[in-house]
Design a protein around this motif. Structure first.
Motif, PDB file in Angstrom:
ATOM      1  N   ARG A 163     -19.346  61.636 -12.878  1.00  0.00           N
ATOM      2  CA  ARG A 163     -20.291  60.652 -12.351  1.00  0.00           C
ATOM      3  C   ARG A 163     -21.654  61.291 -12.089  1.00  0.00           C
ATOM      4  N   LEU A 164     -21.612  62.527 -11.598  1.00  0.00           N
ATOM      5  CA  LEU A 164     -22.866  63.240 -11.359  1.00  0.00           C
ATOM      6  C   LEU A 164     -23.607  63.464 -12.669  1.00  0.00           C
ATOM      7  N   GLN A 165     -22.884  63.855 -13.705  1.00  0.00           N
ATOM      8  CA  GLN A 165     -23.518  64.073 -15.004  1.00  0.00           C
ATOM      9  C   GLN A 165     -24.129  62.780 -15.538  1.00  0.00           C
ATOM     10  N   ASN A 166     -23.364  61.684 -15.424  1.00  0.00           N
ATOM     11  CA  ASN A 166     -23.871  60.396 -15.911  1.00  0.00           C
ATOM     12  C   ASN A 166     -25.116  59.970 -15.141  1.00  0.00           C
ATOM     13  N   LYS A 167     -25.091  60.214 -13.849  1.00  0.00           N
ATOM     14  CA  LYS A 167     -26.235  59.844 -13.025  1.00  0.00           C
ATOM     15  C   LYS A 167     -27.467  60.657 -13.403  1.00  0.00           C
ATOM     16  N   LEU A 168     -27.247  61.946 -13.640  1.00  0.00           N
ATOM     17  CA  LEU A 168     -28.365  62.801 -14.036  1.00  0.00           C
ATOM     18  C   LEU A 168     -28.931  62.378 -15.381  1.00  0.00           C
ATOM     19  N   ASN A 169     -28.050  62.009 -16.295  1.00  0.00           N
ATOM     20  CA  ASN A 169     -28.508  61.549 -17.602  1.00  0.00           C
ATOM     21  C   ASN A 169     -29.334  60.265 -17.492  1.00  0.00           C
ATOM     22  N   GLU A 170     -28.912  59.376 -16.581  1.00  0.00           N
ATOM     23  CA  GLU A 170     -29.625  58.111 -16.401  1.00  0.00           C
ATOM     24  C   GLU A 170     -30.989  58.337 -15.758  1.00  0.00           C
ATOM     25  N   GLU A 171     -31.070  59.239 -14.836  1.00  0.00           N
ATOM     26  CA  GLU A 171     -32.334  59.459 -14.123  1.00  0.00           C
ATOM     27  C   GLU A 171     -33.373  60.164 -14.978  1.00  0.00           C
ATOM     28  N   GLY A 172     -32.928  60.888 -16.006  1.00  0.00           N
ATOM     29  CA  GLY A 172     -33.901  61.521 -16.895  1.00  0.00           C
ATOM     30  C   GLY A 172     -34.207  62.956 -16.526  1.00  0.00           C
ATOM     31  N   ILE A 173     -34.921  63.600 -17.420  1.00  0.00           N
ATOM     32  CA  ILE A 173     -35.190  65.028 -17.299  1.00  0.00           C
ATOM     33  C   ILE A 173     -36.054  65.370 -16.097  1.00  0.00           C
ATOM     34  N   ILE A 174     -36.975  64.494 -15.693  1.00  0.00           N
ATOM     35  CA  ILE A 174     -37.860  64.798 -14.564  1.00  0.00           C
ATOM     36  C   ILE A 174     -37.055  64.915 -13.276  1.00  0.00           C
ATOM     37  N   GLN A 175     -36.120  63.961 -13.079  1.00  0.00           N
ATOM     38  CA  GLN A 175     -35.283  64.010 -11.883  1.00  0.00           C
ATOM     39  C   GLN A 175     -34.365  65.227 -11.913  1.00  0.00           C
ATOM     40  N   ILE A 176     -33.914  65.592 -13.118  1.00  0.00           N
ATOM     41  CA  ILE A 176     -33.072  66.781 -13.250  1.00  0.00           C
ATOM     42  C   ILE A 176     -33.816  68.014 -12.766  1.00  0.00           C
ATOM     43  N   GLU A 177     -35.080  68.129 -13.155  1.00  0.00           N
ATOM     44  CA  GLU A 177     -35.870  69.291 -12.746  1.00  0.00           C
ATOM     45  C   GLU A 177     -36.034  69.338 -11.232  1.00  0.00           C
ATOM     46  N   LYS A 178     -36.241  68.150 -10.635  1.00  0.00           N
ATOM     47  CA  LYS A 178     -36.389  68.104  -9.179  1.00  0.00           C
ATOM     48  C   LYS A 178     -35.085  68.528  -8.489  1.00  0.00           C
ATOM     49  N   ASN A 179     -33.955  68.011  -9.038  1.00  0.00           N
ATOM     50  CA  ASN A 179     -32.663  68.384  -8.458  1.00  0.00           C
ATOM     51  C   ASN A 179     -32.398  69.874  -8.567  1.00  0.00           C
ATOM     52  N   MET A 180     -32.800  70.442  -9.716  1.00  0.00           N
ATOM     53  CA  MET A 180     -32.592  71.869  -9.932  1.00  0.00           C
ATOM     54  C   MET A 180     -33.407  72.700  -8.939  1.00  0.00           C
ATOM     55  N   GLU A 181     -34.631  72.285  -8.716  1.00  0.00           N
ATOM     56  CA  GLU A 181     -35.488  72.993  -7.761  1.00  0.00           C
ATOM     57  C   GLU A 181     -34.903  72.900  -6.352  1.00  0.00           C
ATOM     58  N   GLN A 182     -34.452  71.682  -5.984  1.00  0.00           N
ATOM     59  CA  GLN A 182     -33.887  71.479  -4.651  1.00  0.00           C
ATOM     60  C   GLN A 182     -32.598  72.284  -4.468  1.00  0.00           C
ATOM     61  N   PHE A 183     -31.785  72.349  -5.520  1.00  0.00           N
ATOM     62  CA  PHE A 183     -30.529  73.072  -5.387  1.00  0.00           C
ATOM     63  C   PHE A 183     -30.746  74.573  -5.248  1.00  0.00           C
TER      64      PHE A 183
END
Length: 338
Positions: free
Chosen positions: A251-271
C-alpha cells in the motif's frame, strides 16, 4: 560413587526365570532396579525407580497383561520396553507390535540376543529423545516468529501452523489442522500457491511467490516461500510454507507511485532526518543500559532492537522509493535531481 549403569525393571511371573534374568543382566553390566511378577505394579515401580528400560513378559499374574501394562507405561512415562514371551503365534505377535515395543524376544533366548536387543532399544530410545528435543526447539522458534509458518501435506492440508499463521488466517488449531489451504484462502493467487506446491513436490526445489489473497473478504498481500521438507519420502511429502504479510508495504508503494516523484523526494528527505533522530537516541539508550546494567536491562535492549529493526524495515522502503524515483527520472523526466 554414582552408579552409571543402565537400570532395568524386570516384569516376569516365573520366579526362576526372573532370578536368572537378573543375574545375567548384572553380569552384562546392567543394574536391576526391581523385579515384579504382576503388571499392576509396573507403573508404581517405574515411577519409584525410573528405570532406563523395562523387560516385560506378556503373560503375567493378575488381570492385566504385559501388553496392557506397556500401554499404561507409554501413556504416562517415556521408557523403552522389550517384550519377553514364550508364545510366537500370529495373534500374540500382532497385539505386541500394535503397542510399539522397542524389542521382542521369544523364549528361550540366549544372553547374546538379550544384550543385543537391550543395546538396540536403548540406542533407538536415545535417538527418539534427540528427535523430540529437536522438534521442540524448532517448534519454539516457529511459535516466536511473526510470520506464518505452516507444514502442508501433498493434498494441501495443514499438519501444523504457528500462532502467527492462525492470526493471519483468522482461525483456531482445531479447525485448521487437517483442512485444506483452499478452505481459508480464495483468490486467483491461492490457485497459484497450489500450483507452486505441485512444482515444489515434482522438482524438489524451493519456490518463491508473491501476490494478493482474500481471507474472509479481507484483501491482503503476502510474500510466500515454499520449501520441500522430506523429498525422499514419496508416501508422505511435506511442504514448509512461510508467509509474510506485506500489505502495508504494498500500500505504501502504491501510494508513493500515485503521489509522484516530487512527493517521493520529500518523503526521502524527511526519512533521512527521522532515521537519525530515532537511531541516535536508541544508541545512547543502549550504551547507558550496557554501562549501568539495570535489572530491566535485557527488556530495554530487546525493545531497542525491535525499534531498530522497524527502522531497518523503513530503510527498505527508502530503497524502493529511490528505485521508483530513478525509474521515473530516466523514463519520464519527472521531478528534480537532488
Amino acid at each position: 560413587m554414582n552408579d552409571e549403569r543402565k537400570k532395568i525393571l524386570i516384569v516376569e511371573d516365573e520366579f526362576i526365570t526372573a532370578m536368572d534374568l537378573a543375574e545375567n543382566l548384572e553380569f552384562m553390566g546392567f543394574s536391576v532396579a526391581a523385579t515384579t511378577d504382576t503388571a499392576e505394579e509396573v507403573l508404581s515401580l517405574a515411577l519409584e525407580h525410573s528405570p532406563d528400560l523395562i523387560l516385560m513378559d506378556i503373560n503375567l499374574k493378575g488381570e492385566m497383561t504385559g501388553i496392557e501394562a506397556s500401554n499404561l507405561i507409554k501413556n504416562n512415562l517415556d521408557i523403552p520396553i522389550i517384550f519377553l514371551t514364550g508364545q510366537s503365534d500370529d495373534v500374540t505377535i500382532s497385539k505386541a507390535i500394535e503397542s510399539e515395543p522397542f524389542g521382542y524376544l521369544i523364549k528361550p533366548f540366549d544372553d547374546r540376543s538379550l544384550k543385543t536387543s537391550i543395546a538396540m532399544a536403548l540406542y533407538k530410545h536415545s535417538v527418539e529423545q534427540k528427535i523430540k528435543s529437536s522438534e521442540l526447539r524448532y517448534r519454539t522458534i516457529a511459535e516466536s516468529s511473526d510470520n506464518l509458518i505452516a507444514i502442508l501435506d501433498a493434498d494441501f492440508k495443514f499438519e501444523y501452523i504457528n500462532n502467527a499463521g492462525l492470526s493471519l488466517l483468522q482461525t483456531i488449531p482445531d479447525r485448521v489442522i487437517g483442512s485444506s489451504i483452499s478452505d481459508y484462502i480464495s483468490s486467483p493467487f491461492a490457485d497459484e500457491i497450489v500450483q507452486e506446491i505441485h512444482t515444489v513436490i515434482q522438482l524438489n526445489e524451493k519456490r518463491h511467490v508473491q501476490g494478493q489473497l482474500v481471507i474472509k473478504d479481507q484483501e491482503m498481500w503476502i510474500d510466500s516461500t515454499l520449501i520441500p521438507l522430506n523429498p525422499d519420502c514419496s508416501d508422505h511429502s511435506q511442504i514448509l510454507w512461510i508467509a509474510n504479510d506485506i500489505t502495508d508495504s504494498i500500500r505504501l508503494q502504491n501510494k508513493l507511485n500515485e503521489e509522484g516523484i516530487i512527493q517521493i523526494e520529500k518523503n526521502m528527505e524527511q526519512f533521512q532526518i527521522l532515521n537519525d533522530e530515532i537511531r541516535n537516541p536508541l544508541s545512547i539508550i543502549a550504551t547507558c543500559v550496557s554501562l549501568d546494567e539495570p535489572p530491566s536491562g535485557p527488556q530495554i535492549l530487546k525493545a531497542v532492537k525491535r525499534i531498530d529493526d522497524i527502522v531497518t524495515q523503513l530503510d527498505k522502503g527508502w530503497i524502493i522509493s529511490n528505485k521508483v524515483r530513478t525509474f521515473l527520472l530516466r523514463h519520464y523526466q519527472h521531478g528534480k535531481l537532488l
